[in-house]
Design a protein around this motif. Sequence first.
Motif, PDB file in Angstrom:
ATOM      1  N   LEU A  87       0.922  -1.239  -0.043  1.00  0.00           N
ATOM      2  CA  LEU A  87       0.176   0.048   0.006  1.00  0.00           C
ATOM      3  C   LEU A  87       0.911   1.454   0.095  1.00  0.00           C
ATOM      4  CD1 LEU A  87      -3.042  -0.812   2.272  1.00  0.00           C
ATOM      5  CD2 LEU A  87      -2.803  -1.225  -0.133  1.00  0.00           C
ATOM      6  N   ARG A  93      -5.995  -1.139  -2.354  1.00  0.00           N
ATOM      7  CA  ARG A  93      -6.737  -1.319  -0.824  1.00  0.00           C
ATOM      8  C   ARG A  93      -6.704  -2.772  -0.474  1.00  0.00           C
ATOM      9  NH1 ARG A  93     -10.577   2.351   0.214  1.00  0.00           N
ATOM     10  NH2 ARG A  93     -11.244   2.639  -1.818  1.00  0.00           N
ATOM     11  N   LEU A  95      -8.215  -5.869   1.794  1.00  0.00           N
ATOM     12  CA  LEU A  95      -9.342  -6.443   2.299  1.00  0.00           C
ATOM     13  C   LEU A  95      -8.871  -7.572   3.092  1.00  0.00           C
ATOM     14  CD1 LEU A  95     -12.575  -6.752   2.799  1.00  0.00           C
ATOM     15  CD2 LEU A  95     -12.666  -7.951   0.642  1.00  0.00           C
ATOM     16  N   ILE A 120      -1.644   5.027   6.801  1.00  0.00           N
ATOM     17  CA  ILE A 120      -2.683   3.982   6.507  1.00  0.00           C
ATOM     18  C   ILE A 120      -3.759   3.816   7.356  1.00  0.00           C
ATOM     19  CG2 ILE A 120      -2.948   1.358   5.904  1.00  0.00           C
ATOM     20  CD1 ILE A 120      -0.038   1.410   4.899  1.00  0.00           C
ATOM     21  N   THR A 122      -7.145   2.046   8.707  1.00  0.00           N
ATOM     22  CA  THR A 122      -7.906   0.706   8.955  1.00  0.00           C
ATOM     23  C   THR A 122      -9.616   1.078   9.097  1.00  0.00           C
ATOM     24  OG1 THR A 122      -7.251   0.606  11.140  1.00  0.00           O
ATOM     25  CG2 THR A 122      -6.019  -0.611   9.356  1.00  0.00           C
ATOM     26  N   ASN A 141     -12.750   6.460   3.504  1.00  0.00           N
ATOM     27  CA  ASN A 141     -11.911   5.807   2.603  1.00  0.00           C
ATOM     28  C   ASN A 141     -10.701   4.897   3.262  1.00  0.00           C
ATOM     29  OD1 ASN A 141     -11.501   4.894  -0.017  1.00  0.00           O
ATOM     30  ND2 ASN A 141     -10.355   6.946  -0.620  1.00  0.00           N
ATOM     31  N   HIS A 143      -7.768   2.480   3.961  1.00  0.00           N
ATOM     32  CA  HIS A 143      -6.691   1.842   3.170  1.00  0.00           C
ATOM     33  C   HIS A 143      -6.793   0.110   3.220  1.00  0.00           C
ATOM     34  CE1 HIS A 143      -5.038   5.733   3.665  1.00  0.00           C
ATOM     35  NE2 HIS A 143      -4.944   5.658   2.417  1.00  0.00           N
ATOM     36  N   VAL A 144      -7.379  -0.121   4.510  1.00  0.00           N
ATOM     37  CA  VAL A 144      -7.401  -1.486   4.598  1.00  0.00           C
ATOM     38  C   VAL A 144      -8.690  -1.889   5.414  1.00  0.00           C
ATOM     39  CG1 VAL A 144      -6.507  -3.639   5.898  1.00  0.00           C
ATOM     40  CG2 VAL A 144      -4.968  -1.691   5.094  1.00  0.00           C
ATOM     41  N   ILE A 145      -9.419  -2.658   4.937  1.00  0.00           N
ATOM     42  CA  ILE A 145     -10.769  -3.010   5.532  1.00  0.00           C
ATOM     43  C   ILE A 145     -10.674  -4.642   6.098  1.00  0.00           C
ATOM     44  CG2 ILE A 145     -13.377  -3.443   5.149  1.00  0.00           C
ATOM     45  CD1 ILE A 145     -12.936  -1.614   2.964  1.00  0.00           C
ATOM     46  N   ASP A 165     -11.318  -1.326  -5.886  1.00  0.00           N
ATOM     47  CA  ASP A 165      -9.850  -1.196  -6.067  1.00  0.00           C
ATOM     48  C   ASP A 165      -9.244  -1.988  -5.052  1.00  0.00           C
ATOM     49  OD1 ASP A 165     -10.845   0.216  -3.952  1.00  0.00           O
ATOM     50  OD2 ASP A 165      -9.525   2.126  -4.260  1.00  0.00           O
ATOM     51  N   VAL A 166      -9.726  -3.145  -4.739  1.00  0.00           N
ATOM     52  CA  VAL A 166      -9.007  -3.931  -3.602  1.00  0.00           C
ATOM     53  C   VAL A 166      -7.775  -4.861  -4.556  1.00  0.00           C
ATOM     54  CG1 VAL A 166      -9.100  -6.283  -2.475  1.00  0.00           C
ATOM     55  CG2 VAL A 166     -10.951  -4.318  -2.199  1.00  0.00           C
TER      56      VAL A 166
END
Length: 422
Positions: A87, A93, A95, A120, A122, A141, A143-145, A165-166
């Motif tokens: 990233l 992104r 997930l 970054i 989360t 928005n 960066h990490v879900i 956009d993962v």
Amino acid sequence: MHKQKNTAFGSAATAQLRKEHSDEPSFKNLGLDVPILKVLDRLKFHTPTPIQTQAIPDGLKGEDIIGVAQTGTGKTLAFGLPIVQRLIRHGGRGLILLPTRELALQVEEVMHKVAGSFGIRTAIIIGGASMSHQLRDLRKNPHVIIGTPGRIIQHIEEKTIPLSDVSVLVLDEADRMLDMGFAPQIKKILHVIPKDRQTMLFSATMPSEIVKIATEHMKTPTHVEVARQGTTAELVDQEIYIVTRNQKRHLLETLLKQYEGTVLVFSRTKYGAKKICRDVNRMGHKAAEIHSNRSLGQRKEALEGFKRGKYRVLIATDIAARGIDVNDIALVLNYDVPEYAEDYVHRIGRTARAGKAGRAITFIMPSQSDKLRKIEHLIETKLPQTILPEGLPEPEREAPKAQRVRSGTRTTYRANRRGHRR
Ligand code: AMP
């Protein structure tokens, strides 16, 4: 497939010393950028664990990875560090899908520690938590879900989650996600996210459904493994007691006096967990319970209290216990033998974490010898039986299966009356 023996990784200071005087693995040789190495140093992670040594270099190259690793082997950083570096360098992104809320909270804690200093962000997307808070976090928005499949699907349906956009997907504790019936949700998510991505899948066991997912949705993954499938943590001393139902509570009381330190007790049902928790508190030990009848807040409080020493004993069901990351659990006590042999591996993986020694005790009722056989078959080990201590009540004869009795419109279940009480 290359195998590497799992080694203990000891205290930070000894690890540093060992590293300087030997050619032990170091984070420096794995391809990580200097700023990430600095963060690891600050967090006092000096020596990578075997799964980290194996997975990080290929993970950094963007390759797909299948990791067979038990809990407690350091797998979070094994996938977390490649995500962070990717990233930082390329955007996109991440997930991370996992089976339970607790695991999500803990993985997020690790990701936040490592990734936070690089800006970054989360977000945790789990069931049982406030939808409006999640919407707020998603609008930022992230960066990490990090989340559980059910709630993520809910957001997909409401078009409130950015997944187009993962660039990197992690399926953590994949076997457990399938056990919990998340296969349809996972498939749906796999169809929503871009095909051109990196996928890292981690699982303690590798049943055929997982191999199928990997074949269909991954690009010739590198296979990394730190312990043979179904093997138990090397440092766990395991033993069993053959007990009848009426003796269990008394044996638990004796063992809680006999052993020092924190104890994680497993119950088959949430009702059982509640009852055991009440009993243990009455025995004079501070105890908390964690199962699906407790709210997210109560579960967090119980886990935090257990980590901080407010509670010595934590009583959990299998599902709630996933992701419990406490390094000093001295004893895992299977008050009820696990329903599935694989769960035995997961349960005892809660002790002997981070290279420390641990103990696992399992209560087996005489009628459960088939379950014991399945566990022994899976772990390829005969579990030693310990003689019951003195002072327990006489063993009761096990009651035959409950009989269904219909009376009017009510159906009740009553033990077969041949002189037995349940
Ligand atoms: P995990 O299997 O990712 O849940 O990690 C288990 C525990 O090991 C966690 O408490 C981590 O903080 C710890 N851990 C992970 N990697 C390392 C490392 N390289 N050195 C020392 N501890 C670690």
